[in-house]
Design an enzyme around this catalytic site. Structure first.
Site, mmCIF file in Angstrom:
data_model
loop_
_atom_site.group_PDB
_atom_site.id
_atom_site.type_symbol
_atom_site.label_atom_id
_atom_site.label_comp_id
_atom_site.label_asym_id
_atom_site.label_seq_id
_atom_site.Cartn_x
_atom_site.Cartn_y
_atom_site.Cartn_z
ATOM 1 N N SER A 36 0.810 -1.218 0.000
ATOM 2 C CA SER A 36 0.000 0.000 0.000
ATOM 3 C C SER A 36 0.843 1.267 0.000
ATOM 4 O O SER A 36 0.400 2.321 -0.479
ATOM 5 C CB SER A 36 -0.928 0.011 1.228
ATOM 6 O OG SER A 36 -0.192 -0.122 2.427
ATOM 7 N N GLY A 73 -2.037 -4.256 1.243
ATOM 8 C CA GLY A 73 -2.125 -5.463 2.054
ATOM 9 C C GLY A 73 -1.175 -6.560 1.654
ATOM 10 O O GLY A 73 -1.131 -7.609 2.317
ATOM 11 N N ASP A 182 -4.576 6.960 10.108
ATOM 12 C CA ASP A 182 -4.207 5.639 10.620
ATOM 13 C C ASP A 182 -2.782 5.612 11.175
ATOM 14 O O ASP A 182 -2.376 4.638 11.810
ATOM 15 C CB ASP A 182 -4.395 4.561 9.552
ATOM 16 C CG ASP A 182 -3.515 4.774 8.321
ATOM 17 O OD1 ASP A 182 -2.618 5.635 8.343
ATOM 18 O OD2 ASP A 182 -3.739 4.071 7.316
ATOM 19 N N HIS A 185 0.107 5.351 6.894
ATOM 20 C CA HIS A 185 0.262 5.699 5.480
ATOM 21 C C HIS A 185 0.491 7.203 5.325
ATOM 22 O O HIS A 185 -0.227 8.000 5.924
ATOM 23 C CB HIS A 185 -0.976 5.262 4.684
ATOM 24 C CG HIS A 185 -1.186 3.787 4.670
ATOM 25 N ND1 HIS A 185 -1.991 3.156 5.604
ATOM 26 C CD2 HIS A 185 -0.685 2.830 3.865
ATOM 27 C CE1 HIS A 185 -1.979 1.859 5.350
ATOM 28 N NE2 HIS A 185 -1.193 1.629 4.304
#
Length: 211
Positions: A36, A73, A182, A185
């Site tokens: 990702s 992922g 999060d 990222h």
């Protein structure tokens, strides 16, 4: 009159090049192969690692096409399983960024090492130049895990004699203003920091002779 002369000169030069078998060099194909972090998770199109890297290289006058081979992922095992399909595009350069999800899931470092070993070997066999991008284990994984995981990338870089960018998130990790909510990222600005840091490694690899 001058326009006519220029037009005739241009046509003559074009015909001469064609007759001599000359052709415009195709852009260098760079495959960014990862998870990702490569794919641009959570970012609008154009803000992720791949488009920002391509823009930065093109601003330097580099004729490149950067291919987004990131899958959110993905683990080292997942990357290995789809590698041959991605190499079918015959990239000239591969930027390999995998392993973060292995670490976050607590998968055994020896499995990640074995998968990356096979991945690097296949990329080398394809004839593409390779930049290995490292990842570091989170401090809460424990000292034994951290040592086993963090040594994977420098060890493999030495084994295969390939350049290593030690930590993909250098200058971005643990900085809330450069990460999405999060905390994992990067934002557009965070990606900009990553691209600025990794750019010298990429340009050196582009200029290096083929092995």
């Amino acid at each position: 009159m001058l326009r006519n002369v220029l037009a005739i000169f241009t046509l003559a030069a074009t015909l001469f090049a064609a007759n001599c078998g000359m052709a415009v060099a195709a852009p260098v194909r760079i495959l960014a192969f990862g998870d990702s972090l490569t794919a641009g998770y959570g970012l609008p199109e154009g803000d992720g690692f791949v488009p920002q890297l391509q823009q930065a290289l093109q601003k330097m006058g580099r004729e490149v096409t950067v291919i987004n081979g990131g899958v959110s992922g993905d683990t080292t095992a997942g990357g290995l399983s789809r590698l041959d399909w991605m190499l079918a595009d015959k990239p000239d350069v591969v930027i390999l960024e995998l392993g973060a999800n292995d670490m976050l899931r607590g998968l055994a470092p020896e499995e990640a090492r074995a998968n990356l070993d096979k991945t690097i070997a296949r990329i080398k066999e394809s004839g593409a130049k390779l930049l290995l991008v490292g990842m570091l284990a989170a401090r809460n994984m424990g000292e034994d895990y951290r040592q086993a995981f963090d040594t994977i990338y420098p060890d493999l870089a030495r084994q295969y004699d390939v350049p290593l960018y030690p930590f993909f998130l250098e200058g971005v990790a643990a900085r809330p203003e450069l990460n999405q909510q999060d905390g994992l990222h990067p934002t557009k600005e965070g990606v900009g920091v990553i691209v600025g840091n990794i750019l010298p490694y990429v340009t050196r690899l582009l200029d290096a002779p083929a092995s």
